[in-house]
Design a protein around this motif. Sequence first.
Motif, short mmCIF file in Angstrom:
data_model
loop_
_atom_site.label_atom_id
_atom_site.label_comp_id
_atom_site.label_asym_id
_atom_site.label_seq_id
_atom_site.Cartn_x
_atom_site.Cartn_y
_atom_site.Cartn_z
N LEU A 1 38.00 35.78 43.39
CA LEU A 1 37.59 37.18 43.45
C LEU A 1 38.63 38.02 44.19
O LEU A 1 38.91 39.16 43.80
CB LEU A 1 36.23 37.31 44.12
N ALA A 2 39.21 37.46 45.25
CA ALA A 2 40.23 38.19 46.01
C ALA A 2 41.49 38.38 45.18
O ALA A 2 42.09 39.46 45.18
CB ALA A 2 40.55 37.45 47.30
N LEU A 3 41.91 37.34 44.46
CA LEU A 3 43.12 37.45 43.62
C LEU A 3 42.97 38.51 42.53
O LEU A 3 43.93 39.19 42.19
CB LEU A 3 43.42 36.10 42.96
N CYS A 4 41.76 38.63 42.00
CA CYS A 4 41.52 39.60 40.93
C CYS A 4 41.03 40.94 41.46
O CYS A 4 40.67 41.82 40.67
CB CYS A 4 40.49 39.02 39.95
N ASP A 5 41.01 41.10 42.78
CA ASP A 5 40.57 42.33 43.43
C ASP A 5 39.16 42.73 43.01
O ASP A 5 38.89 43.88 42.68
CB ASP A 5 41.57 43.46 43.16
N LEU A 6 38.25 41.75 42.98
CA LEU A 6 36.87 41.98 42.57
C LEU A 6 35.87 41.77 43.70
O LEU A 6 34.67 41.72 43.46
CB LEU A 6 36.52 41.06 41.40
N GLU A 7 36.35 41.65 44.93
CA GLU A 7 35.44 41.40 46.05
C GLU A 7 34.43 42.53 46.21
O GLU A 7 33.27 42.30 46.53
CB GLU A 7 36.24 41.24 47.34
N ARG A 8 34.87 43.76 46.00
CA ARG A 8 33.95 44.89 46.16
C ARG A 8 32.94 45.00 45.05
O ARG A 8 31.90 45.63 45.19
CB ARG A 8 34.74 46.20 46.32
N CYS A 9 33.20 44.37 43.91
CA CYS A 9 32.26 44.36 42.79
C CYS A 9 31.07 43.44 43.05
O CYS A 9 30.01 43.62 42.46
CB CYS A 9 32.94 43.93 41.50
N PHE A 10 31.27 42.43 43.89
CA PHE A 10 30.24 41.44 44.16
C PHE A 10 30.02 41.32 45.67
O PHE A 10 30.58 40.43 46.32
CB PHE A 10 30.62 40.07 43.59
N PRO A 11 29.22 42.22 46.26
CA PRO A 11 28.95 42.11 47.69
C PRO A 11 28.19 40.82 47.99
O PRO A 11 27.48 40.27 47.13
CB PRO A 11 28.11 43.35 48.00
N LEU A 12 28.33 40.35 49.22
CA LEU A 12 27.65 39.11 49.63
C LEU A 12 26.23 39.41 50.08
O LEU A 12 25.97 40.41 50.75
CB LEU A 12 28.43 38.45 50.76
N HIS A 13 25.32 38.53 49.72
CA HIS A 13 23.93 38.63 50.17
C HIS A 13 23.84 37.96 51.53
O HIS A 13 24.45 36.90 51.74
CB HIS A 13 22.99 37.95 49.17
N PRO A 14 23.10 38.55 52.47
CA PRO A 14 23.11 38.01 53.83
C PRO A 14 22.47 36.64 53.99
O PRO A 14 22.74 35.95 54.97
CB PRO A 14 22.33 39.07 54.63
#
Length: 128
Positions: free
Chosen positions: A114-127
């Motif tokens: 996800l970081a390599l494809c710059d998609l981290e902001r598309c998939f927020p983490l659930h707590p």
Amino acid sequence: MPDHRPLRPCDSAEPHRLAFSVRRCRRSLRRPACCPVLHLRGELDVAATPTLLVAVARTLTPGRARPGLVLDVGALTFCDAAGLTGLLRTRRLADAAGTPVYLAAPPGTISRLLALCDLERCFPLHPS
């Protein structure tokens, strides 16, 4: 033309073993779920993406917004470009239903992808 070889040989010792599976979380009275949770297990690739999309479509109700859809990816062992496309298509289906998508427990390989494809902001983490 090279020979096509399946990912799992047909004559393997474990013919009932799936390369990928999606399981809905069962709610309990002690711990009600805040939103639907899908547990992804195995290899998310071109063969598994349709299974994921069918499970998401069954989980989401059109016209009925939910607080979110959680994809528990902690048990994924592999994800390729087709699997990443499946995750993006999942997000598109959820957006159409007015439901945000969260990832839970992403392993290091998925986080790096996800970081390599710059998609981290598309998939927020659930707590949880």
